[in-house]
Design a protein around this motif. Structure first.
Motif, mmCIF file in Angstrom:
data_model
loop_
_atom_site.group_PDB
_atom_site.id
_atom_site.type_symbol
_atom_site.label_atom_id
_atom_site.label_comp_id
_atom_site.label_asym_id
_atom_site.label_seq_id
_atom_site.Cartn_x
_atom_site.Cartn_y
_atom_site.Cartn_z
ATOM 1 N N THR A 111 -48.643 -9.062 39.457
ATOM 2 C CA THR A 111 -49.485 -8.495 40.516
ATOM 3 C C THR A 111 -50.155 -9.607 41.310
ATOM 4 N N ARG A 112 -50.031 -9.558 42.619
ATOM 5 C CA ARG A 112 -50.700 -10.542 43.475
ATOM 6 C C ARG A 112 -52.158 -10.115 43.648
ATOM 7 N N LYS A 113 -53.005 -10.604 42.774
ATOM 8 C CA LYS A 113 -54.386 -10.130 42.716
ATOM 9 C C LYS A 113 -55.162 -10.391 43.996
ATOM 10 N N ASP A 114 -54.725 -11.369 44.775
ATOM 11 C CA ASP A 114 -55.419 -11.672 46.024
ATOM 12 C C ASP A 114 -55.266 -10.561 47.065
ATOM 13 N N ASP B 242 -56.607 -10.719 54.579
ATOM 14 C CA ASP B 242 -55.641 -11.459 55.381
ATOM 15 C C ASP B 242 -55.475 -12.839 54.746
ATOM 16 N N TYR B 243 -54.643 -13.665 55.338
ATOM 17 C CA TYR B 243 -54.448 -14.985 54.757
ATOM 18 C C TYR B 243 -54.103 -16.002 55.840
ATOM 19 N N THR B 244 -54.279 -17.255 55.490
ATOM 20 C CA THR B 244 -53.795 -18.356 56.316
ATOM 21 C C THR B 244 -52.904 -19.219 55.436
ATOM 22 N N ALA C 99 -48.415 -27.705 53.858
ATOM 23 C CA ALA C 99 -48.460 -28.645 52.746
ATOM 24 C C ALA C 99 -47.995 -28.021 51.442
ATOM 25 N N SER C 100 -48.027 -26.704 51.374
ATOM 26 C CA SER C 100 -47.603 -26.013 50.153
ATOM 27 C C SER C 100 -47.251 -24.580 50.512
ATOM 28 N N ASN C 101 -46.726 -23.855 49.535
ATOM 29 C CA ASN C 101 -46.407 -22.454 49.750
ATOM 30 C C ASN C 101 -47.613 -21.554 49.502
ATOM 31 N N LYS C 102 -48.724 -22.155 49.159
ATOM 32 C CA LYS C 102 -49.913 -21.383 48.816
ATOM 33 C C LYS C 102 -50.534 -20.764 50.057
ATOM 34 N N LYS C 103 -50.901 -19.487 49.947
ATOM 35 C CA LYS C 103 -51.613 -18.796 51.020
ATOM 36 C C LYS C 103 -53.093 -18.723 50.664
ATOM 37 N N ASN C 104 -53.928 -18.958 51.634
ATOM 38 C CA ASN C 104 -55.366 -18.874 51.431
ATOM 39 C C ASN C 104 -55.847 -17.493 51.892
#
Length: 222
Positions: A51-54, A146-148, A158-163
């Motif tokens: 589960t994508r808790k974000d 939402d995310y950036t 710089a990474s695959n990480k979404k904020n």
């Protein structure tokens, strides 16, 4: 609600023969309008670990009653996708969206699929209902995620990480539109065309408090 979820192949075959069936949510399968069933309701095999808790304010599934259905269902709200989800036979599903659909959780939280005009376009979204949903002016709470993308100094990813960032805010709904709560009592009055200042003063209300805003909307609607 359990009666209207079918495995994909069974659903597809029945759809061909069921186009003329009347829509009776909460009835038997043969009474339900199969036009409302779409194959993409079934998403993936459910695994809590994945589960994508974000994407959620609350990842737990909780008992809820759904307008038009006799049985309760365990649901959770995906604020990122603006969808309600449930588990059936180990798979994660998203619930069909129906205009003015109301979902009442056992913890007394109420959500409604609200149709409204935004930027001159008709849109819809699930909103928590904080006052009577049948009144002319309704106080809602909007949950949004939402995310950036994670960008480096060069502007490249710089990474695959979404904020992810979360927001919940109170809104007023009337005349088929949604409005952010104005910053002052006077502006609230100008928005809805009421003498809000005298109401706030005589009832000793603080419009910065959610509970007092609920009381204000209740008084305005009388």
């Amino acid at each position: 609600m359990k009666n209207f979820i079918l495995p994909f192949l069974f659903c597809a075959s029945l759809f061909v023969f069921g186009q003329g069936m009347p829509a009776t949510p909460g009835g038997t399968l043969s009474e339900y309008n199969l036009h409302t069933i779409s194959a993409d309701l079934k998403m993936n095999k459910f695994n809590e670990i994945n589960t994508r808790k974000d994407e959620y304010f609350d990842t737990d599934f909780r008992n809820a009653s759904i307008s038009g259905y006799k049985e309760k269902e365990k649901l959770r709200y995906n604020a990122f996708l603006d969808d309600f989800e449930y588990i059936r036979d180990g798979y994660l599903y998203k619930m069909n969206r129906m205009s003015n659909q109301i979902i009442v959780f056992d913890n007394t939280k109420i959500f409604k699929l609200v149709n409204f005009i935004e930027n001159d376009k008709l849109t819809s979204r699930y909103l928590q209902v904080l006052s009577s949903p049948e009144d002319k002016i309704v106080l809602y709470k909007k949950y949004a995620i939402d995310y950036t993308d994670g960008l480096g100094a060069s502007g490249l990813n710089a990474s695959n990480k979404k904020n992810y960032f979360k927001q919940d805010k109170l809104m007023l709904g009337f005349d088929d539109k949604l409005f952010n709560i104005p910053s002052s009592v006077k502006k609230i009055g100008n928005l809805i065309g009421k003498d809000v200042e005298s109401i706030v003063k005589s009832n000793n209300l603080n419009v910065k408090k959610e509970s007092d805003l609920i009381k204000l909307v209740e008084i305005i609607n009388k």
